[in-house]
Scaffold this motif. Structure first.
Motif: not given
Ligand code: FAD
Length: 636
Positions: A33-35, A149-150, A159-163
């Protein structure tokens, strides 16, 4: 020129309450998902919400429940609401508020430790969960914290917060792109979204089969507005240009109490909580004039004397509420009438006084932002003197026509939630019903988009010619030494304020349509000097397309609806008309936005179990004789 390109399952346009709640849901359903938001992350309009979120939790009055909330919402919207949305909203709002608390929101508490709830216009019981008068800030803080948190979870797992969820802030979307059929307009399914970074002006393309619009309102088409700079009707216009429909565009909420002085702050909101907490409205003669403006449909629900109205604050079971707490459309019209009759304040408003109603310390505790706002901006101490207030363009009830359960618009892959969507609030929104709407329908649109992606057999792809067209459109103002976009904008704002404002008539709205037509022609030639690096003139030139398109929808629908209902008042057709009771006006646009059409559509009849929640005597005031006959057959 290079176009930055990203691939997602769901792109959410907007990072206010609706967008964040939608994005959280889509991510929780496993979607990448992109915001995307044109403001800074954390600075959506929702941040400005003051009074609270309406949810029938029954914490302060245990008689409250979803059915009472449903009835209040339908009354507030003068029975034009999409009743399925009003039902879902009333049923689900408490769960969404509790969920927010579980995610860390710190609501004000009752003495016994429950989430406190305050009174607001049109709500039968204290119902607004709140954090002082800064509820929107806490809502956005909590939703952002949930996004983080997600992301922390994704960091651990992948291993990637923005996965699975990534924010693109200060990035404006200018076109939705579809997979086949004409480049824009009817036909085809959503395949992506195109835009630019505000800071350096580089172009960006999202490939995605589902887009959730959560772009908020349209207030910047008016001079006097409580809305912030990003409210240029982008989502409304993006949806129209992609072939979706807008409904209820004639209904605009003019909040009764905006600041009127000094001129630089005209329109800034004075929260309804001031009245909810005891503030009263007076004219220049010192009269509490709202007692003169209780409409027939509300006569049995509102106090007829000041004494009864005052007693209501401490004993709601045995007294009726004061008329200062009538729905917003009624109060705004009353203030307008007092000012027109020459009984206004020196700066063209009326007086709102809480200083003689509550101890100073209590005012500062309950209304800290209002106290600060008036002291800083107007040098008025609201604990010692009244405020001057008047109507301000605040909220649009109209928006993208969506399926109530999933937020799906007519274009496959397109979803909408929050202020950009239409239907939920009918002809007039009750205060507090927006923050709860964002949570309820943000979640539903996120889930709807995720389910849609799951059902797809193949990912749609963006045709190259659509990208080329979107690119040319975005860069055009930079390539012209044309007219100044600020001048066109100011003229549009004046036109809408003066001719399609709080009180309308056929001649003035027709004049506005002529003016908008000419402004649309002029907008084709606006140019922005300079380059693409943070260039507000260029940004405004692009926003103008959206404001003009949306203003045309508002004016066309306002001309057609020959009655007065909620946020649409025609002085040539005063009063609600049975003929218009179930009619919706549906706007569509040609692929290039040059033509806007408006069609009538009949709202489906209310489900039996919902209509029987009302007394016959009340229904008589709103519904048609045919509907009443059906009701009688039902209850016989
Ligand atoms: P927003 O919160 O406005 O978010 C819109 C987002 O879309 C922003 O992030 C913006 O940057 C982005 N965006 C817009 N266009 C684009 C584009 N082209 N590309 C990318 N991003 C874009 N309601 C209540 O229920 N209770 C209250 O107490 C209350 N108080 C209010 C007080 C004030 C002063 C005002 C003005 C409104 C208040 N309202 C209240 C109404 C309520 O705040 C709004 O209706 C609600 O916040 C709208 O939320 P949203 O998520 O739909 O949009």
């Amino acid at each position: 020129m290079e176009i930055e390109r990203h691939e997602y399952d769901v792109v959410v346009i907007g990072a206010g309450g609706a967008g964040l709640r939608a994005a959280i849901e889509a991510r929780q359903q496993g979607k990448r998902t992109a915001i995307v938001c044109k403001s800074l992350f954390g600075k959506a309009h929702t941040v400005m919400a003051e009074g609270g979120a309406a949810a029938a939790m029954g914490n302060v009055n245990s008689d409250d429940n979803w059915m009472v909330h449903f009835r209040d919402t339908m009354r507030g919207g003068k029975f034009l609401n999409n009743w399925r949305m009003a039902e879902l909203h009333a049923k689900e709002a408490p769960d969404r508020v509790w969920e927010l608390e579980a995610w860390g929101a710190l609501f004000d508490r009752t003495k016994d430790g429950k989430i406190s709830q305050r009174n607001f216009g049109g709500h039968e019981y204290p119902r607004l969960a709140h954090v002082g008068d800064r509820t929107g800030l806490e809502m956005i803080r909590t939703l952002q914290q949930r996004v983080v948190a997600l992301q922390q979870e994704d960091e651990r797992l992948h291993g990637d917060a923005e996965a699975y969820i990534k924010v693109f802030a200060e990035c404006t979307i200018t076109r939705l792109l579809k997979d086949h059929g004409p480049a824009h307009g009817p036909g085809g399914a959503i395949a992506g979204a195109f835009g630019y970074w505000r800071e350096h002006g580089r172009l960006i393309l999202f490939d995605a089969p589902a887009v959730v619009l959560a772009t908020g309102g349209i207030g910047k088409s008016y001079v006097v507005t409580s809305n912030s700079w990003e409210y240029t009707g982008d989502g409304h216009a993006l949806a129209l240009l992609a072939g979706a429909k807008l409904i209820n565009m004639e209904f605009i909420q003019f909040h009764p109490t905006g600041m009127v002085w000094p001129p630089s702050v005209r329109g800034i909101l004075v929260t309804e909580s001031v009245r909810g907490d005891g503030g009263v409205l007076r004219n220049s003669e010192g009269r509490r004039f709202m007692f003169d403006y209780i409409p027939e449909v509300f006569k049995d629900k509102y106090a007829t004397t000041e004494e009864e109205g005052d007693r209501w604050y401490t004993d709601q079971a045995n007294n009726r509420r004061p008329p200062e707490l009538l729905p917003r459309d009624e109060v705004a019209r009353a203030i307008n009438a007092e000012v027109k009759a020459g009984r206004g304040s020196p700066q063209g408003g009326v007086y709102l006084d809480v200083s003689t109603r509550l101890p100073a310390a209590e005012i500062v505790r309950r209304l800290p932002s209002m106290h600060h706002q008036f002291k800083e901006l107007a040098d008025v101490d609201i604990t010692a003197e009244p405020m001057q207030v008047g109507p301000t363009c605040h909220y649009i009830m109209g928006g993208v026509e969506v399926d109530a359960d999933t937020g799906a618009a007519a274009v496959p892959g397109l979803f909408a939630a929050g202020e950009v969507s239409g239907g939920m609030h009918g002809s007039n929104r009750l205060g507090g019903n927006s923050l709860s709407d964002l949570l309820v329908f943000g979640r539903r649109a996120g889930a709807g988009a995720a389910a849609y992606v799951d059902r797809l057999a193949a990912r749609p792809s963006v045709p190259e010619e659509s990208v080329t067209a979107a690119r040319a459109e975005a860069l055009a103002p930079l390539e012209r030494a044309g007219e100044n976009p600020y001048e066109v904008h100011q003229e549009l704002q004046r036109t809408m304020n003066e001719l399609v404002g709080i009180i309308r008539n056929a001649d003035e709205v027709t004049e506005a349509l002529e003016a908008v037509k000419k402004l649309k022609e002029r907008a084709q030639n606006v140019g922005a000097a300079g380059n693409r690096i943070y260039n507000p003139g260029w940004h405004l030139a692009l926003d103008l397309r959206n404001m003009l398109l949306v203003s045309e929808c508002v004016a066309r629908a306002a001309l057609l609806r020959e009655e007065s209902r909620g946020g649409h008042t025609r002085d040539d057709f005063p009063g609600m008309s049975a003929e218009w009771r179930r009619k919706l006006l549906v706007c569509a646009a040609s692929p290039d936005g040059s033509e806007v059409t408006v069609e009538e559509k009949v709202q489906p009849a209310m489900r039996d179990d919902l209509i029987t929640l009302f007394d016959r005597a009340e229904l008589e005031k709103y519904i048609t004789p045919e509907e009443l006959a059906d009701f009688d057959a039902l209850v016989r």
